[in-house]
Design an enzyme around this catalytic site. Sequence first.
Site, PDB file in Angstrom:
ATOM      1  N   ILE A  22       0.731  -1.290  -0.005  1.00 27.29           N
ATOM      2  CA  ILE A  22      -0.258   0.246   0.154  1.00 27.29           C
ATOM      3  C   ILE A  22       0.852   0.980   0.049  1.00 27.29           C
ATOM      4  O   ILE A  22       0.817   2.822  -0.640  1.00 27.29           O
ATOM      5  CB  ILE A  22      -0.914   0.328   0.917  1.00 27.29           C
ATOM      6  CG1 ILE A  22      -1.524  -0.556   1.136  1.00 27.29           C
ATOM      7  CG2 ILE A  22      -1.141   1.533   1.403  1.00 27.29           C
ATOM      8  CD1 ILE A  22      -2.542  -1.111   2.339  1.00 27.29           C
ATOM      9  N   GLY A  23       1.425   0.986   1.001  1.00 28.68           N
ATOM     10  CA  GLY A  23       2.789   2.460   0.778  1.00 28.68           C
ATOM     11  C   GLY A  23       3.338   2.775  -0.692  1.00 28.68           C
ATOM     12  O   GLY A  23       3.619   4.205  -0.322  1.00 28.68           O
ATOM     13  N   ARG A  98      -3.161 -10.928   9.071  1.00 33.04           N
ATOM     14  CA  ARG A  98      -4.087 -11.965   9.848  1.00 33.04           C
ATOM     15  C   ARG A  98      -3.559 -13.428   9.086  1.00 33.04           C
ATOM     16  O   ARG A  98      -3.307 -13.667   8.065  1.00 33.04           O
ATOM     17  CB  ARG A  98      -5.108 -11.867   9.663  1.00 33.04           C
ATOM     18  CG  ARG A  98      -6.323 -12.965  10.142  1.00 33.04           C
ATOM     19  CD  ARG A  98      -7.652 -13.183   9.815  1.00 33.04           C
ATOM     20  NE  ARG A  98      -8.545 -13.584  11.126  1.00 33.04           N
ATOM     21  CZ  ARG A  98      -9.874 -13.082  12.005  1.00 33.04           C
ATOM     22  NH1 ARG A  98     -10.266 -11.794  11.542  1.00 33.04           N
ATOM     23  NH2 ARG A  98     -10.148 -14.026  12.613  1.00 33.04           N
ATOM     24  N   HIS A 193     -14.671  -1.880   9.166  1.00 37.53           N
ATOM     25  CA  HIS A 193     -14.311  -1.780   7.756  1.00 37.53           C
ATOM     26  C   HIS A 193     -13.960  -3.631   8.261  1.00 37.53           C
ATOM     27  O   HIS A 193     -13.373  -4.520   8.332  1.00 37.53           O
ATOM     28  CB  HIS A 193     -12.886  -1.623   7.869  1.00 37.53           C
ATOM     29  CG  HIS A 193     -12.041  -1.885   6.267  1.00 37.53           C
ATOM     30  ND1 HIS A 193     -12.864  -2.046   5.381  1.00 37.53           N
ATOM     31  CD2 HIS A 193     -10.871  -2.395   6.416  1.00 37.53           C
ATOM     32  CE1 HIS A 193     -11.985  -2.118   4.706  1.00 37.53           C
ATOM     33  NE2 HIS A 193     -10.905  -2.866   5.045  1.00 37.53           N
TER      34      HIS A 193
END
EC number: 1.1.1.37
Length: 334
Positions: A22-23, A98, A193
């Site tokens: 994501i970064g 997870r 979320h």
Amino acid sequence: MTMNQGTKQPVRVAVTGAAGQIGYSLLFRIAAGDMLGKDQPVILQLLEITPALKALAGVVMELRDCAFPLLADIVTSDDPLVAFKDADYALLVGAMPRKAGMERGDLLGANGGIFKPQGEALNKVASRDVKVLVVGNPANTNALIAQQNAPDLDPKQFTAMVRLDHNRAISQLAEKTGQPVSAIKNITIWGNHSSTQYPDLSQATVNGQPALDLVDREWYEKEYIPTVAKRGAAIIEARGASSAASAASAAIDHMRDWALGTPEGEWVSMAVPSDGSYGIPEGLIYGFPVRCRNGQYEIVQGLEISDFSRQKMDATAKELEEEREEVRRLGLVK
């Protein structure tokens, strides 16, 4: 970088998990001005765990190679006290994913080890007006952990991301009605979320027409809601990795609207500390419809809540209350 006369002072944007997927999708867009505007220089302050610092150095080389006019400086560190120093904005992306066989309690505990010290560091060194967005999952409760460990900051400054769900909800409705996404206004994502989230079309419009006049109820309840809620899993299934570019894009949208405001007469979804609006237990970080102006958000008031909505909103609130109890038991929040 030479600053032209009359340009704005750079603001400090901290990003955690900065070398992650994501970064990697996020940093270049922030540096290009997509988040805070094409006239706002930024200093990126990037936090990573020690083993990822080498990879982060590579990302920094690429950021420099883009020669972004708005990128005033880059700081990298494995110490939150360095990365969060005087931060005006903080995007907390890095989290413990997870793993197979992990219970929710294990995941909350593992993330507590990340978000408690980050909350403490923000409390110590960030700007007193810092705007915090938690992206790393379970985002709502991670935001609560950070917030509760930053007692000197206004609790309202801690938010979590439901904008990806919001954008997914817009896109699914656009596809169904054959309209462009720009035609769709005022969808709300209520709650967590997670798969209990409630994508609410009761106030939504498509080209000014009520959305629920254009789609049948059966599709809305049986297909639309689960499709939006489970989209993340569908992407992992197809791509072999979780959504990164779309999550980064949603984080930019969330921060841009918070900083620069929402369009007149429209709202977006943000997970923010509940003030008791719509009967949601106070203090939960819960997805609400919000309007933003002058760097502040406010929960949209006075929306009519049907029995169907009430039941969905309460179910996702109950899940968040259970998560809050769990992190209390672990000693991560008061």
